[in-house]
Design an enzyme around this catalytic site. Structure first.
Site, PDB file in Angstrom:
ATOM      1  N   ASP A  21       0.841  -1.200   0.000  1.00 20.45           N
ATOM      2  CA  ASP A  21       0.000   0.000   0.000  1.00 20.45           C
ATOM      3  C   ASP A  21       0.879   1.254   0.000  1.00 20.45           C
ATOM      4  OD1 ASP A  21      -1.858   2.041   0.499  1.00 20.45           O
ATOM      5  OD2 ASP A  21      -3.068   0.752   1.793  1.00 20.45           O
ATOM      6  N   HIS A  73      -3.132  -1.007  -2.188  1.00 22.13           N
ATOM      7  CA  HIS A  73      -4.325  -0.280  -1.754  1.00 22.13           C
ATOM      8  C   HIS A  73      -5.491  -0.602  -2.694  1.00 22.13           C
ATOM      9  CE1 HIS A  73      -6.037   2.990   0.652  1.00 22.13           C
ATOM     10  NE2 HIS A  73      -6.652   3.382  -0.448  1.00 22.13           N
TER      11      HIS A  73
END
Length: 232
Positions: free
Chosen positions: A170, A201
């Site tokens: 992420d 993400h």
């Protein structure tokens, strides 16, 4: 589409919420907390998925004070830029107030059992964490919540199960932040934190460029288990 209208607790007006009702209710209600793109098609699809599991699903329009009815697509560059602009104007404290109002309405939905959990994504994942530390929700689930490392001082306030889904790759939650989050929740029996190797993400949003079927399936299975245990 089905809608609820919820009065803001500060008397400033009311806001809409998408409602998905299960064909065969078997438990409580999940308040789904939006990303920065509003209650868009992806959020409505998530609500429908939760309803397919037998739970009522409610997704409030948290950006209503800025631009009500927001429905943006993150794969369209101007809409992505607009989403980040609106996020910069968003008052998270007011968002928590609106989520608390939604929670109260969700507890009283006809056909539901009065138990309510929250489930949030990105910005919503952060707000789900804040609901865990500041509301009476029966459980809270955070998918790739941002900025959680800055909320760890409130971990002792958590009194209901919290599930954290963390994407290893992420870009909005770098390794140092992930390490801080994991250390900050370690040893708390109410909190389960899972890191998904190689996932980025938005890995659990179908249609996302970061969609990761394996990680999403594992994460969603853990989510379903928590909903069954806490709301079923």
């Amino acid at each position: 589409m089905p809608q609820l209208t919820i009065a803001a607790t500060d008397g400033s007006g009311s806001f809409g919420a998408y409602l998905a009702e299960p064909k065969t209710p078997r438990g409580g209600t999940v308040v789904l907390i939006q990303e920065i793109f509003g209650v868009n098609q992806a959020m409505r699809a998530l609500c429908d998925w939760v309803a397919d599991m037998g739970y009522f699903a409610v997704a409030p329009d948290l950006f209503w004070r800025i631009e009500p009815g927001l429905d943006l697509n993150d794969t369209v560059e101007p809409e992505l830029a607009r989403a980040f602009q609106l996020f910069g104007q968003f008052d998270q404290a007011k968002g928590i107030e609106d989520l608390t109002a939604t929670l109260a309405v969700a507890r009283k939905l006809p056909g539901a059992n009065g138990r309510v959990g929250t489930m949030g994504f990105c910005l919503g994942g952060r707000l789900a964490f804040r609901m865990a530390t500041g509301s009476d929700a029966d459980c809270n689930i955070s998918y790739y919540g941002v900025g959680l490392e800055g909320l760890l001082a409130d971990v002792p306030k958590i009194s209901a199960p919290l599930l954290l889904h963390i994407a290893e790759a992420d870009k909005f939650v770098p390794p140092a932040a992930q390490a801080a989050i994991l250390a900050g929740v370690a040893g708390n029996p109410l909190i389960a934190a899972h890191v998904y190797p190689g996932a980025d993400h938005a890995f659990a949003r179908i249609g996302s460029p970061a969609w990761n079927a394996l990680a999403a399936t594992i994460a969603n299975g853990r989510t379903a288990e928590m909903l069954e245990r806490c709301l079923g």
